[in-house]
Enzyme design. Structure first.
Site, PDB file in Angstrom:
ATOM      1  CG  HIS A  57      10.517   6.978 -32.510  1.00 40.46           C
ATOM      2  ND1 HIS A  57       9.553   7.427 -31.799  1.00 40.46           N
ATOM      3  CD2 HIS A  57       9.562   5.953 -33.270  1.00 40.46           C
ATOM      4  CE1 HIS A  57       8.097   6.939 -31.621  1.00 40.46           C
ATOM      5  NE2 HIS A  57       8.408   5.932 -32.821  1.00 40.46           N
ATOM      6  CD  GLN A  60      13.306   3.928 -32.849  1.00 43.92           C
ATOM      7  OE1 GLN A  60      12.865   3.628 -33.728  1.00 43.92           O
ATOM      8  NE2 GLN A  60      12.696   4.008 -31.560  1.00 43.92           N
ATOM      9  NE  ARG A  81       9.245  -3.347 -26.651  1.00 46.27           N
ATOM     10  CZ  ARG A  81       8.557  -3.470 -25.632  1.00 46.27           C
ATOM     11  NH1 ARG A  81       7.489  -2.698 -25.900  1.00 46.27           N
ATOM     12  NH2 ARG A  81       8.294  -4.300 -24.625  1.00 46.27           N
ATOM     13  NE  ARG A 209       2.351  -1.880 -27.448  1.00 49.56           N
ATOM     14  CZ  ARG A 209       3.644  -1.568 -27.842  1.00 49.56           C
ATOM     15  NH1 ARG A 209       4.736  -1.532 -27.123  1.00 49.56           N
ATOM     16  NH2 ARG A 209       3.770  -0.903 -29.067  1.00 49.56           N
ATOM     17  CD  GLU A 234       4.800  -1.138 -34.670  1.00 47.98           C
ATOM     18  OE1 GLU A 234       4.716  -0.905 -33.561  1.00 47.98           O
ATOM     19  OE2 GLU A 234       5.828  -0.877 -35.434  1.00 47.98           O
ATOM     20  CG  HIS A 268       2.544   1.514 -36.563  1.00 44.93           C
ATOM     21  ND1 HIS A 268       3.462   1.726 -37.402  1.00 44.93           N
ATOM     22  CD2 HIS A 268       3.019   1.624 -35.393  1.00 44.93           C
ATOM     23  CE1 HIS A 268       4.599   2.163 -36.975  1.00 44.93           C
ATOM     24  NE2 HIS A 268       4.216   2.024 -35.694  1.00 44.93           N
ATOM     25  CG  ASP A 319       8.239   4.008 -36.723  1.00 46.02           C
ATOM     26  OD1 ASP A 319       8.629   4.519 -35.495  1.00 46.02           O
ATOM     27  OD2 ASP A 319       7.567   3.044 -36.753  1.00 46.02           O
TER      28      ASP A 319
HETATM   29  C1  NGQ Z   1       8.846   3.100 -30.572  1.00 44.37           C
HETATM   30  N1  NGQ Z   1       8.546   1.643 -32.371  1.00 44.37           N
HETATM   31  O1  NGQ Z   1       8.210   3.894 -29.653  1.00 44.37           O
HETATM   32  O2  NGQ Z   1       9.878   3.541 -30.991  1.00 44.37           O
HETATM   33  C2  NGQ Z   1       8.210   1.833 -31.082  1.00 44.37           C
HETATM   34  C3  NGQ Z   1       8.852   0.444 -30.306  1.00 44.37           C
HETATM   35  C4  NGQ Z   1       7.265  -0.049 -28.597  1.00 44.37           C
HETATM   36  C5  NGQ Z   1       7.709   1.168 -32.950  1.00 44.37           C
HETATM   37  N2  NGQ Z   1       6.492   0.823 -32.522  1.00 44.37           N
HETATM   38  C6  NGQ Z   1       8.596   0.625 -28.638  1.00 44.37           C
HETATM   39  N3  NGQ Z   1       7.709   0.832 -34.305  1.00 44.37           N
HETATM   40  O3  NGQ Z   1       6.252   0.166 -29.241  1.00 44.37           O
HETATM   41  O4  NGQ Z   1       7.024  -0.254 -27.648  1.00 44.37           O
HETATM   42 ZN    ZN Z   2       6.940   4.747 -33.579  1.00 43.13          ZN
END
Ligand code: NGQ
Ligand code: ZN
Length: 452
Positions: A57, A60, A81, A209, A234, A268, A319
């Site tokens: 991403h 980030q 988050r 989700r 994860e 993950h 990531d």
């Molecule tokens: C993301 N990062 O999409 O950047 C996610 C956080 C989420 C990781 N999962 C957001 N490491 O999973 O809701």
């Molecule tokens: Zn991710």
């Protein structure tokens, strides 16, 4: 046409000595082992194929090191988050371009020659779509073009705040699409990458989700045969919420309801039962491991030993981009297993085998599969993505073949990287990308504004 000569090179068949590689039009036109260097050959000691960071991403990278201050409640993935969302809300398209450019420069300097960009920062700061739905994807493409890295763009479909179609949070507004909006975004994204050499595209349903089963079924065909990446299992809370919603764990749900095969990559997959590990391995889908981010976020430790023993295919990704390094990801992957099992050389694959080599081969093959690369490695027809190592580095001196990879991964890290060719273009020399200084200055200007 460029001619390179390596004292030794890691080919799909293994190490070979005195290897000449001919590059034409960005691709490897010929690989010949056992030949003396010819006049005009550019000579190097040791060559490896470039690896993929299969999960990034990009935006980030801008918050690397900014989420290490303890908050009032217990700090977890979920509090991180919230910080990440605040950061995402502040970024302009120009910030995304400057952050992604530095990131991709750093990836190349560290031996990553392709990135799987799991891209979900789609809309304007107030959540309304840009006039061009692929405005942000175009900024990623701009960074790809400037840096020379190869792109697999994975536009992410994100619609909900939790399992069962829950409404998204306000902080997620820049990510949210309807199925129709996403279809338009895919069309626009295909145009954006069309002119980029070596680029391809897949899709990324964000997670169970964020996507309902009906939406998942509706968007998978939009990949048109390209890769499908999804975050899964994860966090323990994610597993618990998935159980409450469906009676199944995330990986178990995907195994039963999604057409998992070699086109799929589960990012993950940290929390699995042994049954899930075995069944996942059998599908041929890739486990997209992000060991540094998983450690940073307190996710847990992937069942790598069991997964690999069951024939599972893995690749690595950076990531959250808190730290960029191919050697670092592979080392962290092995070290997680050592800490968990209280053993050494857990992922080497057998007595007398080099752990570094096994990790490297695993990530090379898994990265290629997850990002839909038919020809991977130093082989005729592949994109000319080549990394040379500096044998004058103290942790590499006097070593050959697999011992060099072990020296790079476990001792020297990125400092051992000398030159990198991406799509036949020599972008890194002496460990430095030609754009490093300019990319840092532009990135720093964005940061001074964003962090202030
Ligand atoms: C993301 N990062 O999409 O950047 C996610 C956080 C989420 C990781 N999962 C957001 N490491 O999973 O809701
Ligand atoms: Zn991710």
């Amino acid at each position: 046409m460029t001619r390179l000569h390596f004292a030794s090179a890691l080919l799909p068949s293994g190490w070979a000595n005195d290897v000449q590689v001919v590059i034409a039009a960005g691709a490897i036109a010929a690989v010949t082992a056992g030949v003396a260097p010819a006049a005009g050959d550019e000579r190097h000691a040791i060559a490896l194929p470039g690896l993929a960071s299969l999960h990034s991403h990009a935006f980030q990278r801008g918050m690397a090191g900014l989420a290490e201050l303890r908050g009032d409640s217990t700090d977890t993935f979920w509090t991180w988050r919230e910080t990440m969302y605040r950061f995402a809300l502040a970024m302009t398209p120009d910030d995304v371009a400057s952050v992604a450019t530095l990131l991709y420069v750093e990836m190349l300097e560290q031996g990553f020659t392709r990135v799987g960009e799991f891209h979900y920062l789609h809309h304007d700061r107030d959540g309304s779509p840009y006039a061009d739905p692929a405005e942000m994807a175009a900024r990623i493409a701009e960074a790809v073009e400037a840096s020379g890295i190869a792109l697999t763009l994975l536009p992410s479909f994100y619609a909900h705040g939790s399992f069962g179609g829950a409404a998204p949070h306000e902080g997620q507004r820049r990510f949210i699409c309807s199925v129709d909006q996403f279809a338009a975004l895919m069309t626009a994204s295909r145009k954006v990458i069309a002119h980029l050499p070596g680029a391809n595209i897949g899709i990324a349903p964000h997670s169970l989700r964020a996507v309902t089963p009906d939406e998942l079924a509706a968007i998978v065909p939009l990949a048109e045969g390209g890769p499908v990446h999804i975050h899964a299992a994860e966090q323990v809370k994610e597993v618990e919420d998935c159980l409450a919603w469906s009676g199944q764990r995330p990986v178990q749900w995907l195994l039963e309801h999604a057409p998992l095969d070699r086109r799929w990559c589960l990012i993950h997959a940290t929390h699995m039962t042994n049954e899930e590990v075995t069944a996942f391995a059998r599908t041929g889908a890739v486990a997209g491991l992000c060991p540094i981010t998983e450690a940073s976020l307190g996710d847990g430790i992937f069942s790598a030993r069991e997964f690999v023993d069951a024939g599972g295919i893995f690749g690595v990704g950076t990531d959250s981009n808190v730290l960029i390094g191919a050697a670092d990801e592979l080392r962290q992957l092995e070290y997680g297993q050592r800490l968990k099992h209280r053993q050494r050389n857990v992922l080497s694959g057998g007595a007398g085998r080099s752990t570094g080599r096994a990790l490297f081969d695993g990530a090379l093959g898994g990265g290629a599969r997850a990002l839909a690369q038919t020809a991977g490695g130093l082989v005729q027809g592949a994109r000319a993505d080549i990394v040379t190592l500096d044998t004058a580095h103290p942790s590499l001196a006097g070593r050959a073949h697999d011992a060099v990879i072990d020296g790079w991964i476990f001792a020297a890290g990125g400092a051992a990287i000398d030159c990198v060719w991406a799509g036949g273009r020599k972008v890194v020399e002496g460990g430095r990308h030609g754009l490093r200084q300019a990319a840092r200055e532009r990135f720093n200007a964005s940061m001074r504004r964003l962090v202030a």
